[in-house]
Scaffold this active site. Sequence first.
Site, PDB file in Angstrom:
ATOM      1  N   PHE A  63       0.770  -1.199  -0.077  1.00 18.97           N
ATOM      2  CA  PHE A  63       0.019  -0.103  -0.020  1.00 18.97           C
ATOM      3  C   PHE A  63       1.090   1.456   0.055  1.00 18.97           C
ATOM      4  O   PHE A  63       0.708   1.992   0.818  1.00 18.97           O
ATOM      5  CB  PHE A  63      -0.954  -0.031   1.347  1.00 18.97           C
ATOM      6  CG  PHE A  63      -2.267   0.628   1.185  1.00 18.97           C
ATOM      7  CD1 PHE A  63      -2.935   0.344  -0.109  1.00 18.97           C
ATOM      8  CD2 PHE A  63      -2.574   1.555   1.906  1.00 18.97           C
ATOM      9  CE1 PHE A  63      -4.312   1.104  -0.162  1.00 18.97           C
ATOM     10  CE2 PHE A  63      -3.969   2.061   1.511  1.00 18.97           C
ATOM     11  CZ  PHE A  63      -4.563   2.080   0.479  1.00 18.97           C
ATOM     12  N   GLY A  64       1.769   1.249  -0.948  1.00 19.47           N
ATOM     13  CA  GLY A  64       2.566   2.416  -1.020  1.00 19.47           C
ATOM     14  C   GLY A  64       1.830   3.404  -2.208  1.00 19.47           C
ATOM     15  O   GLY A  64       0.703   3.414  -2.390  1.00 19.47           O
ATOM     16  N   ARG A  65       2.554   4.368  -2.691  1.00 18.07           N
ATOM     17  CA  ARG A  65       1.707   5.177  -3.677  1.00 18.07           C
ATOM     18  C   ARG A  65       1.333   4.557  -4.747  1.00 18.07           C
ATOM     19  O   ARG A  65      -0.003   5.036  -5.094  1.00 18.07           O
ATOM     20  CB  ARG A  65       3.004   6.164  -4.263  1.00 18.07           C
ATOM     21  CG  ARG A  65       3.417   7.344  -3.267  1.00 18.07           C
ATOM     22  CD  ARG A  65       4.526   8.012  -3.926  1.00 18.07           C
ATOM     23  NE  ARG A  65       5.728   7.116  -4.014  1.00 18.07           N
ATOM     24  CZ  ARG A  65       6.863   7.344  -3.547  1.00 18.07           C
ATOM     25  NH1 ARG A  65       7.234   8.793  -3.058  1.00 18.07           N
ATOM     26  NH2 ARG A  65       7.968   6.435  -3.416  1.00 18.07           N
ATOM     27  N   ARG A 118       3.057  -4.340   5.343  1.00 13.78           N
ATOM     28  CA  ARG A 118       3.760  -4.396   6.537  1.00 13.78           C
ATOM     29  C   ARG A 118       3.145  -3.410   7.679  1.00 13.78           C
ATOM     30  O   ARG A 118       3.252  -3.787   8.829  1.00 13.78           O
ATOM     31  CB  ARG A 118       5.109  -3.816   6.421  1.00 13.78           C
ATOM     32  CG  ARG A 118       5.916  -5.338   5.933  1.00 13.78           C
ATOM     33  CD  ARG A 118       7.331  -4.704   5.532  1.00 13.78           C
ATOM     34  NE  ARG A 118       7.417  -3.632   4.821  1.00 13.78           N
ATOM     35  CZ  ARG A 118       8.533  -3.054   4.397  1.00 13.78           C
ATOM     36  NH1 ARG A 118       9.759  -3.601   4.774  1.00 13.78           N
ATOM     37  NH2 ARG A 118       8.786  -2.027   3.487  1.00 13.78           N
ATOM     38  N   THR A 164       1.283  -5.811 -11.721  1.00 15.60           N
ATOM     39  CA  THR A 164       1.970  -4.956 -12.467  1.00 15.60           C
ATOM     40  C   THR A 164       3.178  -4.442 -11.730  1.00 15.60           C
ATOM     41  O   THR A 164       3.895  -3.377 -12.088  1.00 15.60           O
ATOM     42  CB  THR A 164       1.125  -3.599 -12.536  1.00 15.60           C
ATOM     43  OG1 THR A 164       0.587  -3.007 -11.459  1.00 15.60           O
ATOM     44  CG2 THR A 164       0.085  -3.743 -13.512  1.00 15.60           C
ATOM     45  N   ARG A 204       6.328  -7.007 -10.005  1.00 16.36           N
ATOM     46  CA  ARG A 204       7.371  -7.808 -10.295  1.00 16.36           C
ATOM     47  C   ARG A 204       6.810  -9.284 -10.655  1.00 16.36           C
ATOM     48  O   ARG A 204       6.224  -9.685  -9.714  1.00 16.36           O
ATOM     49  CB  ARG A 204       8.576  -7.714  -9.577  1.00 16.36           C
ATOM     50  CG  ARG A 204       9.189  -6.416  -9.784  1.00 16.36           C
ATOM     51  CD  ARG A 204      10.002  -6.245 -11.210  1.00 16.36           C
ATOM     52  NE  ARG A 204      10.925  -5.032 -11.056  1.00 16.36           N
ATOM     53  CZ  ARG A 204      10.347  -3.887 -11.317  1.00 16.36           C
ATOM     54  NH1 ARG A 204       9.040  -3.739 -11.847  1.00 16.36           N
ATOM     55  NH2 ARG A 204      11.192  -2.749 -11.584  1.00 16.36           N
ATOM     56  N   GLU A 251      11.001 -12.572 -17.684  1.00 19.53           N
ATOM     57  CA  GLU A 251      10.483 -11.960 -18.728  1.00 19.53           C
ATOM     58  C   GLU A 251      11.686 -11.471 -19.493  1.00 19.53           C
ATOM     59  O   GLU A 251      12.812 -10.892 -19.067  1.00 19.53           O
ATOM     60  CB  GLU A 251       9.694 -10.615 -18.585  1.00 19.53           C
ATOM     61  CG  GLU A 251      10.344  -9.533 -17.700  1.00 19.53           C
ATOM     62  CD  GLU A 251       9.335  -8.374 -17.217  1.00 19.53           C
ATOM     63  OE1 GLU A 251       8.231  -8.705 -16.734  1.00 19.53           O
ATOM     64  OE2 GLU A 251       9.859  -7.205 -17.224  1.00 19.53           O
ATOM     65  N   HIS A 298       5.127  -5.337 -19.920  1.00 18.64           N
ATOM     66  CA  HIS A 298       5.792  -4.437 -18.948  1.00 18.64           C
ATOM     67  C   HIS A 298       5.569  -2.979 -19.373  1.00 18.64           C
ATOM     68  O   HIS A 298       6.510  -2.133 -19.525  1.00 18.64           O
ATOM     69  CB  HIS A 298       7.166  -4.870 -18.736  1.00 18.64           C
ATOM     70  CG  HIS A 298       7.557  -4.456 -17.426  1.00 18.64           C
ATOM     71  ND1 HIS A 298       8.475  -5.151 -16.600  1.00 18.64           N
ATOM     72  CD2 HIS A 298       7.205  -3.386 -16.636  1.00 18.64           C
ATOM     73  CE1 HIS A 298       8.799  -4.422 -15.352  1.00 18.64           C
ATOM     74  NE2 HIS A 298       7.946  -3.314 -15.390  1.00 18.64           N
TER      75      HIS A 298
HETATM   76  C1  GLV Z   1       8.951  -0.435 -13.386  1.00 20.02           C
HETATM   77  O1  GLV Z   1       8.413  -1.387 -13.328  1.00 20.02           O
HETATM   78  C2  GLV Z   1       9.782   0.280 -12.546  1.00 20.02           C
HETATM   79  O2  GLV Z   1      10.282  -0.239 -11.584  1.00 20.02           O
HETATM   80  O3  GLV Z   1       9.985   1.674 -12.700  1.00 20.02           O
HETATM   81  C1  GLV Z   2       6.906   4.043  -6.334  1.00 26.33           C
HETATM   82  O1  GLV Z   2       7.787   4.281  -6.804  1.00 26.33           O
HETATM   83  C2  GLV Z   2       5.537   4.362  -6.348  1.00 26.33           C
HETATM   84  O2  GLV Z   2       5.502   5.925  -6.958  1.00 26.33           O
HETATM   85  O3  GLV Z   2       4.833   4.171  -5.712  1.00 26.33           O
END
Ligand code: GLV
Ligand code: GLV
Length: 334
Positions: A169-171, A192, A251, A253, A282, A300
């Site tokens: 649950f980041g950006r 986490r 989306t 990894r 990939e 990707h």
């Molecule tokens: C894309 O997958 C990135 O990590 O920028």
């Molecule tokens: C990762 O870098 C994001 O923008 O959540």
Amino acid sequence: MIPFVSGDIHQDDVQPVKPRVFVTRAVPEPVREALQSCFDPRWPRTDAGPIAPADLLAAAQNCDALVTMLTDSVDEAVLAAGPRMVANYAAGTNNIDLVAARRLGVTVTNTPGVLTNATADLAFGLLLATARHIIEGDKLVRDHAWTGWGPQLMLGSELSGHTLGIIGFGRIGQAMARRAKGFGLTVVYAARRDADPALSRELGARRMELGEFLACSDFVSVHCPLTPETRLLLDSSAFSRMRPGAILINTARGEVVDEAAMLDALESGRLGGAGLDVFTGEPAINPRLLAAKNVVAAPHLGSATGETRLRMGMMVVKNLQEFFAGNTPPNRVD
Ligand code: GLV
Ligand code: GLV
């Protein structure tokens, strides 16, 4: 043969020597220009695909900094070859041996924040495409196999009224939650730590332990970085705890998901579909994946918008500038 060419042949004797920056792929023109005005940039002679590991190693021996892509393996040998900094043209840094970088005193930066909306848009697009059989339907039409409207033709799943489970649950995970809210989905997340309470309230998002999370999610979307802790996070036991017919979106990894376990779940029908932008190993694709029903595959493309790739590039330039000015670059990865 020297595996690179100089991008700036006008070295003026009276000016200080510009840092040599090796860039492994061709980048958008404004980024190229910015690199040329501040540094002595070098590129591979050709840009037909990811640079060969031996060429990356050779280049690392002759430069002050590397600009690398997520397809470049920046291992201990590359880091030990001499670069003082590695500016990754990606948010993820799983392609870099961060432990070795720390030990060798090589500064690493990434491009967070600027690809948030682009990646969440793609994840949401994959969710819609998978839940509503859009790509399968497109194929039916193109194959001239459509015999007309049918009361039972390609019935999918509604988004509204269902639950979207977000892993990480980041950006980007939060941006996905914003989109989900607009479509009438309930949002739960596995992470986490708890998100900021005001944000959780605004998004109506609740944190759960992974087991409970999997049992109540109709759709699961992966938005965590690949780390030793998240590698193969979704394994066969996780798939067996998912709701029958659930849809997986990835989306982030490929390696966060045990691909063989995912294929078993797709083939048994336990998993109702998968919308995937990333794959284990990939660009090689497991043939079982292409044969599985209701898989939507993208190459990707998470950050692949003109605006985002430009912002990522300018962020790379900024990080290099700050580093060579003797400052801590704004996106240093520790
Ligand atoms: C894309 O997958 C990135 O990590 O920028
Ligand atoms: C990762 O870098 C994001 O923008 O959540």
